[in-house]
Design an enzyme around this catalytic site. Structure first.
Site, PDB file in Angstrom:
ATOM      1  N   ARG A   2       0.844  -1.197   0.000  1.00  0.00           N
ATOM      2  CA  ARG A   2       0.000   0.000   0.000  1.00  0.00           C
ATOM      3  C   ARG A   2       0.869   1.233   0.000  1.00  0.00           C
ATOM      4  O   ARG A   2       1.065   1.904   0.987  1.00  0.00           O
ATOM      5  CB  ARG A   2      -0.920  -0.007   1.217  1.00  0.00           C
ATOM      6  N   ARG A   6      -0.109   5.790   1.692  1.00  0.00           N
ATOM      7  CA  ARG A   6       0.560   5.949   2.944  1.00  0.00           C
ATOM      8  C   ARG A   6       1.326   7.235   3.130  1.00  0.00           C
ATOM      9  O   ARG A   6       1.230   7.858   4.165  1.00  0.00           O
ATOM     10  CB  ARG A   6       1.451   4.729   3.118  1.00  0.00           C
ATOM     11  N   ARG A  15      -7.776  11.856  -1.024  1.00  0.00           N
ATOM     12  CA  ARG A  15      -8.536  11.099  -0.018  1.00  0.00           C
ATOM     13  C   ARG A  15      -9.394  12.000   0.873  1.00  0.00           C
ATOM     14  O   ARG A  15     -10.379  11.542   1.447  1.00  0.00           O
ATOM     15  CB  ARG A  15      -7.583  10.265   0.837  1.00  0.00           C
ATOM     16  N   ASP A  51      -8.610  -2.577  -3.598  1.00  0.00           N
ATOM     17  CA  ASP A  51      -8.359  -3.263  -2.336  1.00  0.00           C
ATOM     18  C   ASP A  51      -8.544  -4.751  -2.563  1.00  0.00           C
ATOM     19  O   ASP A  51      -9.197  -5.154  -3.527  1.00  0.00           O
ATOM     20  CB  ASP A  51      -9.291  -2.771  -1.222  1.00  0.00           C
ATOM     21  N   TYR A 128     -10.779 -12.417   6.488  1.00  0.00           N
ATOM     22  CA  TYR A 128     -11.629 -11.230   6.709  1.00  0.00           C
ATOM     23  C   TYR A 128     -13.111 -11.594   6.703  1.00  0.00           C
ATOM     24  O   TYR A 128     -13.886 -11.083   7.503  1.00  0.00           O
ATOM     25  CB  TYR A 128     -11.361 -10.158   5.641  1.00  0.00           C
TER      26      TYR A 128
HETATM   27  O1  CP3 Z   1      -0.366   0.598  -2.801  1.00  0.00           O
HETATM   28  C1  CP3 Z   1      -1.534   0.858  -3.010  1.00  0.00           C
HETATM   29  O2  CP3 Z   1      -2.110   1.842  -2.528  1.00  0.00           O
HETATM   30  C2  CP3 Z   1      -2.231  -0.085  -3.969  1.00  0.00           C
HETATM   31  C3  CP3 Z   1      -3.569  -0.467  -3.619  1.00  0.00           C
HETATM   32  C4  CP3 Z   1      -3.810  -1.415  -2.458  1.00  0.00           C
HETATM   33  C5  CP3 Z   1      -4.707  -1.132  -1.395  1.00  0.00           C
HETATM   34  N1  CP3 Z   1      -4.835  -2.251  -0.645  1.00  0.00           N
HETATM   35  C6  CP3 Z   1      -5.451   0.142  -1.155  1.00  0.00           C
HETATM   36  C7  CP3 Z   1      -5.624   0.528   0.275  1.00  0.00           C
HETATM   37  C8  CP3 Z   1      -3.333  -2.699  -2.277  1.00  0.00           C
HETATM   38  C9  CP3 Z   1      -2.302  -3.471  -3.095  1.00  0.00           C
HETATM   39  C10 CP3 Z   1      -3.994  -3.230  -1.126  1.00  0.00           C
HETATM   40  C11 CP3 Z   1      -3.815  -4.603  -0.651  1.00  0.00           C
HETATM   41  C12 CP3 Z   1      -4.386  -5.022   0.630  1.00  0.00           C
HETATM   42  N2  CP3 Z   1      -5.492  -4.535   1.293  1.00  0.00           N
HETATM   43  C13 CP3 Z   1      -3.890  -6.116   1.369  1.00  0.00           C
HETATM   44  C14 CP3 Z   1      -2.743  -7.013   0.923  1.00  0.00           C
HETATM   45  C15 CP3 Z   1      -1.402  -6.389   1.144  1.00  0.00           C
HETATM   46  C16 CP3 Z   1      -1.092  -6.191   2.607  1.00  0.00           C
HETATM   47  O3  CP3 Z   1      -0.891  -5.047   2.982  1.00  0.00           O
HETATM   48  O4  CP3 Z   1      -1.013  -7.175   3.331  1.00  0.00           O
HETATM   49  C17 CP3 Z   1      -4.667  -6.238   2.526  1.00  0.00           C
HETATM   50  C18 CP3 Z   1      -4.485  -7.244   3.651  1.00  0.00           C
HETATM   51  C19 CP3 Z   1      -5.694  -5.254   2.475  1.00  0.00           C
HETATM   52  C20 CP3 Z   1      -6.806  -4.987   3.449  1.00  0.00           C
HETATM   53  C21 CP3 Z   1      -6.677  -3.601   3.972  1.00  0.00           C
HETATM   54  N3  CP3 Z   1      -7.168  -2.479   3.338  1.00  0.00           N
HETATM   55  C22 CP3 Z   1      -5.946  -3.166   5.111  1.00  0.00           C
HETATM   56  C23 CP3 Z   1      -5.225  -4.057   6.077  1.00  0.00           C
HETATM   57  C24 CP3 Z   1      -6.010  -1.756   5.127  1.00  0.00           C
HETATM   58  C25 CP3 Z   1      -5.288  -0.813   6.080  1.00  0.00           C
HETATM   59  C26 CP3 Z   1      -6.126  -0.206   7.134  1.00  0.00           C
HETATM   60  C27 CP3 Z   1      -5.345   0.952   7.753  1.00  0.00           C
HETATM   61  O5  CP3 Z   1      -5.764   2.096   7.539  1.00  0.00           O
HETATM   62  O6  CP3 Z   1      -4.321   0.694   8.402  1.00  0.00           O
HETATM   63  C28 CP3 Z   1      -6.781  -1.351   4.018  1.00  0.00           C
HETATM   64  C29 CP3 Z   1      -7.068   0.029   3.612  1.00  0.00           C
HETATM   65  C30 CP3 Z   1      -6.328   0.471   2.397  1.00  0.00           C
HETATM   66  N4  CP3 Z   1      -6.353  -0.185   1.211  1.00  0.00           N
HETATM   67  C31 CP3 Z   1      -5.524   1.646   2.275  1.00  0.00           C
HETATM   68  C32 CP3 Z   1      -5.095   1.690   0.924  1.00  0.00           C
HETATM   69  C33 CP3 Z   1      -4.303   2.763   0.250  1.00  0.00           C
HETATM   70  C34 CP3 Z   1      -5.198   2.592   3.448  1.00  0.00           C
HETATM   71  C35 CP3 Z   1      -5.247   4.016   3.257  1.00  0.00           C
HETATM   72  C36 CP3 Z   1      -6.525   4.657   2.907  1.00  0.00           C
HETATM   73  O7  CP3 Z   1      -7.565   4.376   3.544  1.00  0.00           O
HETATM   74  O8  CP3 Z   1      -6.482   5.479   1.989  1.00  0.00           O
END
Ligand code: CP3
Length: 323
Positions: A2, A6, A15, A51, A128
């Protein structure tokens, strides 16, 4: 990883006005967000902005992506009756916005860069769905796996089917690499991995062979799972920082590529510490072809941009990209 969400101010600005799923539903905006890290940092590949829950939301599951928590379901999937909520994915009808984003990104991407498409792996998605949220212990998931292997098999088979269909559609739309994220699989013993997870992930990689795109199979905390994960498939195996890169490479065999494995939190430290850690990763890769330098997991939101920019420069300096 991600990367976009970040650390980049330009992403945060977008966002403020759109939530994550809203971005994914607007292909032009989504293509822009997908390309932001490449433009800002000069990394060699873009990863599709979506996601892991995207295809499951698209077939009608009620999933919210909650800030600082990740995916949340009000009604977890735990019973026979719940399985009916998982219908097959029809990519053109269900995720046209993802396919359009891929086409738009490819139009804008230079030939030296690659677009990585991705999906969550059946186990990580199941965790999940069954827990209803992120978990440390995966109690409900393991309870189902151990006590109802028949239901587990049907759940995993349906998820594998959705994922294989979703990834194949991404390849057809123009994704040049496909990454399968089995982020939480490291909570399993090797025996349980082989019995309850490997067959489904293997089926996905086998079905993707027809598309002739390189694949990356990623997990965290996978020390003892590396060999069986490699057996399941993936031209490259992604590893976190809990295992030395050279040992991981030995475990998966020299014919596979390896991706990793800098601890993303080193980037919160001063530059000299980042440089030392990055050089260690590159030393362990030993200049052998087939190493994709990457973080071992997602970026911390407070990562200083300066460290990220210097890291990309350093890696390019030491290991220029080979065609
Ligand atoms: O790099 C990128 O931004 C590409 C897109 C991407 C997202 N999620 C968008 C996102 C990718 C490749 C993912 C993969 C993903 N999502 C995984 C597999 C990779 C890993 O990190 O293990 C998993 C387990 C998820 C499920 C998920 N979605 C989690 C654990 C979170 C984080 C929650 C947090 O805020 O800590 C998300 C939210 C998410 N998905 C964000 C992004 C950019 C967080 C930021 C936001 O809300 O804008």
């Amino acid at each position: 990883m991600r990367q976009a969400g970040r650390a980049l101010p330009e992403y945060r600005r977008i966002r403020e006005r759109h939530d994550l799923l809203a971005i994914t539903h607007q292909p032009e905006l989504c293509a822009e967000v997908t390309l932001q890290p490449l433009r800002r940092l000069g990394v060699d590949a873009a990863i599709l902005f979506a996601d892991i829950m995207t295809p499951l939301i698209a077939i009608g599951l009620d999933v919210r992506i909650v800030e600082h928590a990740g995916p949340v379901l009000e009604q977890p999937v735990r019973t026979e009756a719940d399985l009916a909520r998982l219908r097959p994915l029809e990519p053109d009808q269900d995720v046209p916005f993802v396919l359009e984003t891929i086409r738009l990104v490819r139009q804008q991407l230079s030939p030296e860069s690659a677009l990585i498409g991705f999906a969550g792996a059946p186990f990580t998605l199941a965790s999940y769905l069954v827990e209803g949220r992120a978990s440390r212990t995966f109690e409900q998931t393991k309870r189902l796996m151990y006590s109802r292997p028949d239901l587990w098999d049907r759940l995993m088979s349906r998820l594998a089917d959705v994922v294989a269909t979703y990834l194949a559609a991404q390849a057809r739309a123009g994704a040049q690499v496909l990454q399968l994220f089995d982020s939480w699989v490291g909570c399993l013993s090797p025996a349980d991995y082989c019995r309850h997870v490997q067959p489904y992930s293997r089926g996905i990689f086998q079905s993707l062979q027809a598309h002739d795109v390189p694949t990356i199979h990623f997990g965290t905390d996978t020390g003892w799972l590396l060999a069986p994960m490699a057996e399941a498939g993936g031209s490259t195996i992604g590893v976190d920082w809990r295992v030395p890169l050279d040992a991981a490479w030995a475990a998966i065999g020299p014919e596979r590529g390896i991706q990793g494995n800098l601890d993303p939190l080193t980037l919160l430290g001063p530059w000299p510490a980042v440089e030392e850690a990055a050089r260690r990763v590159l030393d362990q890769a030993g200049g052998r072809p087939g190493h994709i330098f990457n973080l071992g997991h997602g970026l911390h939101p407070e990562t200083p941009l300066d460290n990220l920019e210097r890291l990309v420069e350093l890696v390019h300096e030491i290991e220029p990209v080979r065609p």
